[in-house]
Design a protein around this motif. Structure first.
Motif, PDB file in Angstrom:
ATOM      1  N   VAL B  34       0.864  -1.181   0.000  1.00 45.16           N
ATOM      2  CA  VAL B  34       0.000   0.000   0.000  1.00 45.16           C
ATOM      3  C   VAL B  34       0.899   1.228   0.000  1.00 45.16           C
ATOM      4  CG1 VAL B  34      -1.797   1.291   1.202  1.00 45.16           C
ATOM      5  CG2 VAL B  34      -1.821  -1.213   1.257  1.00 45.16           C
ATOM      6  N   THR B  36       1.721   5.033   0.253  1.00 43.62           N
ATOM      7  CA  THR B  36       1.080   6.242   0.794  1.00 43.62           C
ATOM      8  C   THR B  36       2.118   7.343   0.951  1.00 43.62           C
ATOM      9  OG1 THR B  36       1.465   6.102   3.194  1.00 43.62           O
ATOM     10  CG2 THR B  36      -0.236   4.649   2.282  1.00 43.62           C
ATOM     11  N   LEU B  40      -1.666   9.282   7.726  1.00 44.56           N
ATOM     12  CA  LEU B  40      -2.680   8.252   7.483  1.00 44.56           C
ATOM     13  C   LEU B  40      -3.990   8.580   8.179  1.00 44.56           C
ATOM     14  CD1 LEU B  40      -0.472   5.045   7.818  1.00 44.56           C
ATOM     15  CD2 LEU B  40      -0.965   6.408   5.787  1.00 44.56           C
ATOM     16  N   HIS B  44      -6.870   5.463   4.300  1.00 48.70           N
ATOM     17  CA  HIS B  44      -5.683   4.639   4.065  1.00 48.70           C
ATOM     18  C   HIS B  44      -5.841   3.256   4.690  1.00 48.70           C
ATOM     19  CE1 HIS B  44      -3.770   8.774   3.890  1.00 48.70           C
ATOM     20  NE2 HIS B  44      -3.287   8.235   2.778  1.00 48.70           N
ATOM     21  N   VAL B  48      -5.193  -0.775   3.510  1.00 47.59           N
ATOM     22  CA  VAL B  48      -4.438  -1.832   4.198  1.00 47.59           C
ATOM     23  C   VAL B  48      -5.326  -3.063   4.401  1.00 47.59           C
ATOM     24  CG1 VAL B  48      -3.201  -2.440   6.314  1.00 47.59           C
ATOM     25  CG2 VAL B  48      -2.910  -0.154   5.307  1.00 47.59           C
ATOM     26  N   VAL B  58       1.455  -7.328   4.584  1.00 46.77           N
ATOM     27  CA  VAL B  58       1.260  -6.045   3.913  1.00 46.77           C
ATOM     28  C   VAL B  58       2.376  -5.065   4.293  1.00 46.77           C
ATOM     29  CG1 VAL B  58      -0.252  -4.040   3.655  1.00 46.77           C
ATOM     30  CG2 VAL B  58      -1.222  -6.359   3.747  1.00 46.77           C
ATOM     31  N   THR B  60       3.323  -1.205   4.033  1.00 46.03           N
ATOM     32  CA  THR B  60       2.791   0.130   3.740  1.00 46.03           C
ATOM     33  C   THR B  60       3.971   1.082   3.619  1.00 46.03           C
ATOM     34  OG1 THR B  60       0.824  -0.366   5.049  1.00 46.03           O
ATOM     35  CG2 THR B  60       1.225   1.951   4.498  1.00 46.03           C
ATOM     36  N   SER B  61       4.101   1.693   2.453  1.00 45.22           N
ATOM     37  CA  SER B  61       5.182   2.670   2.302  1.00 45.22           C
ATOM     38  C   SER B  61       4.661   4.042   2.686  1.00 45.22           C
ATOM     39  CB  SER B  61       5.740   2.668   0.879  1.00 45.22           C
ATOM     40  OG  SER B  61       4.754   3.035  -0.046  1.00 45.22           O
ATOM     41  N   ASP B  85       1.404   7.379  12.360  1.00 46.50           N
ATOM     42  CA  ASP B  85       1.197   6.469  11.224  1.00 46.50           C
ATOM     43  C   ASP B  85       1.554   5.033  11.619  1.00 46.50           C
ATOM     44  OD1 ASP B  85       0.434   8.602   9.660  1.00 46.50           O
ATOM     45  OD2 ASP B  85       2.334   8.755   8.568  1.00 46.50           O
ATOM     46  N   LEU B  89      -0.923   1.805  11.631  1.00 45.80           N
ATOM     47  CA  LEU B  89      -0.650   0.613  10.815  1.00 45.80           C
ATOM     48  C   LEU B  89      -0.545  -0.636  11.681  1.00 45.80           C
ATOM     49  CD1 LEU B  89       1.870   2.058   8.223  1.00 45.80           C
ATOM     50  CD2 LEU B  89      -0.514   1.379   7.839  1.00 45.80           C
ATOM     51  N   GLY B  94      -0.872  -4.096   9.732  1.00 47.37           N
ATOM     52  CA  GLY B  94       0.224  -4.007   8.758  1.00 47.37           C
ATOM     53  C   GLY B  94       1.440  -4.764   9.274  1.00 47.37           C
ATOM     54  N   MET B  97       6.262  -1.049   8.045  1.00 47.05           N
ATOM     55  CA  MET B  97       6.144   0.267   7.423  1.00 47.05           C
ATOM     56  C   MET B  97       7.481   0.554   6.757  1.00 47.05           C
ATOM     57  SD  MET B  97       5.046   3.746   9.398  1.00 47.05           S
ATOM     58  CE  MET B  97       6.001   5.242   9.282  1.00 47.05           C
TER      59      MET B  97
END
Lengths: 292, 292
Positions: B34, B36, B40, B44, B48, B58, B60-61, B85, B89, B94, B97
């Motif tokens: 994901v 981004t 967040l 967002h 996720v 997952v 998440t950038s 963030d 997450l 998530g 990150m």
């Protein structure tokens, strides 16, 4: 599947290619890629050999990429000899030949372009071939990024004969984080030192004799540059010698930093350097390069 | 490793990221991405959740990509709240990150650009946001191609809120044969129908009340378009209604083919369509879109 069971499989679609590569991956095999435009000669086969040393299975792509030719260039007459290419790759131990159609590579709606630098930012695509063949490196960057993403190889081998192209591909793969290692393989030369090229097939016997003098002139110029002779004088003398040898036109003969192809600001060689040339005999344009 | 053992790991480098993904692959796990720009919000987190439905782990950038902002835009003030963030997450499940530095993404010598179409060839990057924010889609194409190649995910989830961006990313991934499936996830809205956006944080209470009228106007216009009212009239009325609602400027409000964003030549909707808007209140520019 090959029509002749003795020749390697010729794959036409990305989905078939991916299925084959997936099968290899499931067996734990590593994968190499050799991108070519076909009309294979012994020089290409050294790339396949290099890829075989570095990977368990080698995909050789054969695709005359229309987007890297300008309208006036030799796209229509570029030599195509697929059956012979397949036979040569079979003998060299290639695993498969990937020969997609233009429609498979550039389906309707295709609009994406990739540029490895521009006039404002510089970059290895600027100048030299980028000046004389403005369409080429954009076309190369797109087709190579596609091939790299299609095959997802561990390693891809490119000929040093197209030195600037190798620098463009290496920069692009690094910038876009494409996880395939880019390897350069030395230029193969005939007994007279002429760099092997598919375009040598265009040369008459008389032109071939002229072409064979090019590498001698390059070697002399490179030696002078290595001995710290001022580059302006080395380049000027090489330019004259190439015309005197019988070439009809010299697009450039220059000595540059080997990696980013920028000029030496000092006017003499101060680090890793490369001499690069493009010159024409009749309607045939040849390029070559050497380490200094 | 996280400083707080209760929050998910924050990864700073591509090499660490690849090592983590490689470990997952060795366990046979699938991977979702994901992308981004952080800050967040609940919108967002639905991305996720969508990625979690489609993949075992997952990534998440979180990267505020400087190349997609023009000089006069809000790069400097774009909200950054990394600790929050990371907490969000973690709560959303998530796995990691990925928050690289600008130098990690664009090291010295970086020169490659990616364009998903141009004025001559057209393409989803042309017009609309591409007209009002000319730098943006070039920046998006480069950073997303990098992220996709870095993570090599099975699936990447993008918000439909940035519909044109989703079309640009989908076209680029198809054109460059990036083997990650691109998935769009529906826009999350507040109780008043306002599309959630990190830029909503810029709005005063009074501006927020205005912003919440936008989705109502869009819905009405979309319904009129679906009922075959001529698009010129629908767009003109929507334009006026947005200004009357209290917006200070409307960059565009148009109904287009949903996939390639070209206008309907017939002047009425004849197939899958999308209404897209960009409008400003004070210094805050908002975008939104809906299916027709």
């Amino acid at each position: 599947m090959p029509e002749n069971p003795e020749t390697l499989p010729i794959i036409r679609t990305v989905s078939e290619l991916r299925a084959v590569v997936r099968g290899w991956r499931l067996q734990g095999l590593s994968v190499g890629l050799v991108p070519t435009m076909g009309a294979l000669h012994a020089g290409h086969l050294t790339l396949v050999e290099e890829a075989k040393r570095r990977a368990d299975r080698v995909v050789t792509s054969v695709f005359v990429n229309p987007t890297q030719f300008a309208a006036h260039e030799d796209l229509g007459t570029y030599p195509r000899q697929e059956a012979q290419d397949a036979a040569l790759l079979t003998a060299a131990g290639g695993a498969v030949m990937f020969a997609p159609t233009v429609a498979e590579m550039y389906p309707a709606g295709f609009v994406t372009s990739v540029a490895v630098g521009d006039a404002a930012r510089g970059g290895p695509s600027q100048g030299l071939e980028g000046e004389f063949r403005p369409a080429m490196f954009g076309g190369v960057a797109v087709v190579v990024s596609k091939l790299l993403n299609q095959v997802q190889a561990d390693v891809a081998v490119f000929g040093e004969k197209d030195w600037q192209q190798l620098m463009v591909v290496r920069r692009m793969a690094a910038d876009l984080d494409i996880p395939t290692e880019i390897v350069g393989s030395p230029t193969l030369r005939d007994d007279h030192g002429l760099a092997l090229s598919s375009r040598n097939a265009y040369l008459s016997e008389a032109e071939l004799a002229v072409a064979r003098k090019l590498n001698v002139i390059l070697r002399q110029a490179a030696d002078q540059a290595a001995a710290k002779r001022p580059l302006a004088a080395v380049e000027r003398d090489a330019y004259g010698a190439i015309l005197k040898a019988g070439f009809d036109r010299v697009d450039y003969v220059v000595i540059r930093h080997a990696d980013d192809l920028t000029p030496f600001a000092e006017g003499v060689v101060t680090g890793p350097a490369r001499i690069l040339v493009a010159a024409a005999i009749g309607r045939t344009r040849l390029i070559d390069n050497m380490a200094v």
